[in-house]
Design a protein around this motif. Structure first.
Motif, PDB file in Angstrom:
ATOM      1  N   THR A 112       0.851  -1.189   0.000  1.00 31.16           N
ATOM      2  CA  THR A 112       0.000   0.000   0.000  1.00 31.16           C
ATOM      3  C   THR A 112       0.888   1.241   0.000  1.00 31.16           C
ATOM      4  O   THR A 112       2.110   1.135  -0.111  1.00 31.16           O
ATOM      5  CB  THR A 112      -0.971  -0.007   1.203  1.00 31.16           C
ATOM      6  OG1 THR A 112      -1.917   1.068   1.059  1.00 31.16           O
ATOM      7  CG2 THR A 112      -0.240   0.131   2.528  1.00 31.16           C
ATOM      8  N   ALA A 113       0.265   2.403   0.081  1.00 29.31           N
ATOM      9  CA  ALA A 113       1.002   3.669   0.096  1.00 29.31           C
ATOM     10  C   ALA A 113       0.646   4.436   1.356  1.00 29.31           C
ATOM     11  O   ALA A 113      -0.455   4.286   1.892  1.00 29.31           O
ATOM     12  CB  ALA A 113       0.652   4.499  -1.141  1.00 29.31           C
ATOM     13  N   GLY A 114       1.577   5.253   1.827  1.00 24.71           N
ATOM     14  CA  GLY A 114       1.289   6.093   2.986  1.00 24.71           C
ATOM     15  C   GLY A 114       0.419   7.260   2.562  1.00 24.71           C
ATOM     16  O   GLY A 114       0.885   8.398   2.506  1.00 24.71           O
ATOM     17  N   ILE A 115      -0.845   6.966   2.219  1.00 25.83           N
ATOM     18  CA  ILE A 115      -1.750   7.972   1.651  1.00 25.83           C
ATOM     19  C   ILE A 115      -1.796   9.222   2.520  1.00 25.83           C
ATOM     20  O   ILE A 115      -1.700  10.342   2.042  1.00 25.83           O
ATOM     21  CB  ILE A 115      -3.168   7.385   1.485  1.00 25.83           C
ATOM     22  CG1 ILE A 115      -3.122   6.194   0.514  1.00 25.83           C
ATOM     23  CG2 ILE A 115      -4.136   8.453   0.976  1.00 25.83           C
ATOM     24  CD1 ILE A 115      -4.433   5.441   0.413  1.00 25.83           C
ATOM     25  N   LYS A 116      -1.948   9.017   3.807  1.00 27.76           N
ATOM     26  CA  LYS A 116      -1.928  10.135   4.748  1.00 27.76           C
ATOM     27  C   LYS A 116      -1.424   9.605   6.081  1.00 27.76           C
ATOM     28  O   LYS A 116      -1.855   8.549   6.537  1.00 27.76           O
ATOM     29  CB  LYS A 116      -3.324  10.747   4.903  1.00 27.76           C
ATOM     30  CG  LYS A 116      -3.322  12.117   5.572  1.00 27.76           C
ATOM     31  CD  LYS A 116      -4.693  12.768   5.479  1.00 27.76           C
ATOM     32  CE  LYS A 116      -4.660  14.176   6.067  1.00 27.76           C
ATOM     33  NZ  LYS A 116      -5.977  14.844   5.968  1.00 27.76           N
ATOM     34  N   ASP A 117      -0.499  10.332   6.671  1.00 29.47           N
ATOM     35  CA  ASP A 117       0.137   9.878   7.903  1.00 29.47           C
ATOM     36  C   ASP A 117      -0.812  10.097   9.082  1.00 29.47           C
ATOM     37  O   ASP A 117      -0.920  11.198   9.620  1.00 29.47           O
ATOM     38  CB  ASP A 117       1.439  10.644   8.127  1.00 29.47           C
ATOM     39  CG  ASP A 117       2.303   9.999   9.201  1.00 29.47           C
ATOM     40  OD1 ASP A 117       1.751   9.269  10.041  1.00 29.47           O
ATOM     41  OD2 ASP A 117       3.523  10.224   9.193  1.00 29.47           O
TER      42      ASP A 117
END
Length: 342
Positions: A112-117
């Motif tokens: 996945t991606a660090g879409i929002k921390d």
């Protein structure tokens, strides 16, 4: 005579016993071969049963679908099945739910991606790792998370490269508007940090404003028009992500030369961005190697599943594309993948 009569049957019995022994040996070898074959077959099907989930911010046909396509190709080579999940809007709540769903379904690995921390995203990443499910982050890292590996650009170095390209485009004299998705994203923070460092090294360059567009093209467009009207001294725009790049390319294309003096440095893109680059509407576009990104993400996840340990960051190549070499962007065209969109 009696002794010979007695010995002959004994010899025959010995011969029969040897044949039986030989037959048993052959059966044993064959049985061992079959057993080995079954073990190999069992291991093969065990490998085939490994399932991974790729969770992306969106399923656009460009950037994220290209990454998904390469993940699927690499995973299938290693006998793994991939489910690609994306969202209509990139929201942390949906990402948390998708990761939790993957954990509950018993997948073997997650990309996945660090879409929002956010604390919740970090919590479910830790939950997956504690359950023995490695998590590989792509494109955007998340500092302090317990992920197994990050695969993507060195965003700080990419930001510095963008700063050098902007300085050259503005001939070392510029007031720059920076467009980001949001400043909670690690990749945006690092790109802006690198860009800012180059601005500070050049006395004639400075950042006039930073616009958080939240990956909303309509909002970005309206805000940019307003900002440029209020601040006509702005002569350069750095888009630290793909949505801003696409939006600004369209705005310059439709504005009938109104913004021709505004230099544009973009980041990532698709076939539309390639056309803007070809027509000189974008001065430089910094492109990540999406093929390498997807392939390496799948490979690193496979290693993490096999070895159950953490890895150093795995950086992919970035390429600086200009109108002179716009054709190279064709390799970053639309991809193909089957998405489960929520």
């Amino acid at each position: 005579m009696q002794e010979r009569e007695c010995l002959l049957p004994c010899r025959r019995r010995c011969k029969v016993d040897k044949r039986k022994i030989l037959a048993c040996a052959v059966v044993t070898v064959l049985a061992g071969g079959f057993l080995e074959a079954f073990q190999i077959q069992e291991a093969y099907y065990s490998e085939r049963e490994k399932r991974i989930t790729f969770i992306a911010p969106n399923g656009d046909p460009g950037y994220w679908t290209r990454i998904a396509e390469e993940i699927v190709k690499a995973a299938e080579t290693d006998g793994m099945d991939v489910k690609c999940v994306s969202f209509r809007e990139p929201e942390p709540v949906k990402q948390v739910e998708a990761v939790e769903s993957a954990i509950w379904s018993g997948v073997d690995g997650i990309i996945t991606a660090g879409i929002k921390d956010t604390p919740d995203v970090k919590r479910v990443i830790a939950q997956a790792e504690e359950a023995g499910i490695p998590v590989v982050l792509v494109d955007t890292d998340m500092e302090g998370s317990r992920r197994s590996c990050y695969v993507g650009a060195d965003n700080y170095a990419a930001g510095k490269q963008a700063g050098r390209d902007m300085t050259a485009a503005c001939k070392a004299s510029g007031n720059i508007l920076v467009i980001v998705s949001n400043m909670d994203n690690c990749n945006q923070i690092q790109r802006v940090k690198g860009f800012q460092e180059i601005m500070e090294e050049n006395a004639g360059m400075e950042i006039a404003d930073i616009l958080e567009g939240n990956s909303n093209e309509i909002y970005i467009r309206d805000e940019v028009v307003r900002i440029l009207e209020e601040h006509p001294e702005i002569n350069g725009i750095f888009c630290a992500e793909g949505y801003g790049t696409l939006c600004m390319g369209r705005l310059k294309s439709e504005a009938a030369k109104k913004y021709d003096t505004v230099k544009l440095v973009g980041f990532d893109g698709d076939i539309y961005v390639q056309e803007f680059l070809k027509n000189g509407l974008i001065d430089v576009n910094i492109q990540q190697d999406t093929e390498g990104l997807g392939r390496q993400a799948a490979q690193m996840l496979k290693q993490a599943m096999d070895e159950q340990r953490k890895y150093e960051d795995c950086y992919v190549e970035i390429v600086c594309l200009q109108p002179e070499n716009y054709e190279e962007m064709s390799r970053y065209g639309d991809g193909e993948a089957i998405w489960h969109i929520y």
